[in-house]
Scaffold this motif. Sequence first.
Motif, short mmCIF file in Angstrom:
data_model
loop_
_atom_site.label_atom_id
_atom_site.label_comp_id
_atom_site.label_asym_id
_atom_site.label_seq_id
_atom_site.Cartn_x
_atom_site.Cartn_y
_atom_site.Cartn_z
N ARG A 25 0.87 -1.18 0.00
CA ARG A 25 0.00 0.00 0.00
C ARG A 25 0.89 1.22 0.00
O ARG A 25 1.72 1.41 0.90
N GLU A 26 0.75 2.04 -1.02
CA GLU A 26 1.51 3.28 -1.15
C GLU A 26 0.52 4.42 -1.37
O GLU A 26 -0.68 4.21 -1.46
N ARG A 27 1.05 5.61 -1.49
CA ARG A 27 0.21 6.80 -1.60
C ARG A 27 -0.74 6.74 -2.80
O ARG A 27 -1.91 7.12 -2.70
N ALA A 48 -14.37 1.66 -5.82
CA ALA A 48 -14.25 3.10 -6.05
C ALA A 48 -12.94 3.47 -6.74
O ALA A 48 -12.71 4.63 -7.04
N GLN A 49 -12.08 2.47 -6.99
CA GLN A 49 -10.78 2.71 -7.60
C GLN A 49 -10.70 2.00 -8.95
O GLN A 49 -11.37 1.00 -9.18
N ASP A 50 -9.85 2.53 -9.84
CA ASP A 50 -9.49 1.80 -11.05
C ASP A 50 -8.70 0.57 -10.61
O ASP A 50 -8.01 0.60 -9.58
N GLU A 51 -8.78 -0.52 -11.40
CA GLU A 51 -8.02 -1.73 -11.07
C GLU A 51 -7.42 -2.35 -12.31
O GLU A 51 -7.97 -2.22 -13.40
N PRO A 102 -6.56 5.01 -7.01
CA PRO A 102 -5.73 5.13 -5.82
C PRO A 102 -5.86 3.88 -4.95
O PRO A 102 -6.62 2.98 -5.30
N PRO A 103 -5.14 3.82 -3.82
CA PRO A 103 -5.16 2.62 -2.99
C PRO A 103 -6.57 2.25 -2.57
O PRO A 103 -7.42 3.12 -2.36
N GLU A 104 -6.81 0.95 -2.46
CA GLU A 104 -8.11 0.47 -1.98
C GLU A 104 -8.32 0.98 -0.56
O GLU A 104 -7.41 0.97 0.26
N SER A 105 -9.54 1.43 -0.30
CA SER A 105 -9.82 1.96 1.05
C SER A 105 -10.31 0.90 1.99
O SER A 105 -10.49 -0.21 1.68
#
Length: 105
Positions: A25-27, A48-51, A102-105
């Motif tokens: 997990r990074e920024r 909610a993120q691109d994958e 961005p990173p998965e929440s």
Amino acid sequence: MKAFRLDELEAERAANEGAYLQFLRERNMSVGLYALDAGDTDPQTPHAQDEVYMVMSGRAAITVGDETTEVARGSVVYVRAGVPHRFHHISEDLRVLVVFSPPES
């Protein structure tokens, strides 16, 4: 540098008895290993993120929105944020690297 071995990640994922193991997990991104065995049902809902999925082993179909394709080792699939998607017709145990941005929440 961070370096990982797929066999060690798979062992850790299995020991935790979960289908998914986030190992980085990074920024701006996160990376995990997703596992579905032959005959399993993929319970995913849109993220909610691109994958990006990179199939490391196994064989299945994936439906993204209204498009379906067969995947196997070496397949790479991009899924835009919010789009329904799931693996199905899993005929060989499936192991997939998943990159979220961005990173998965």
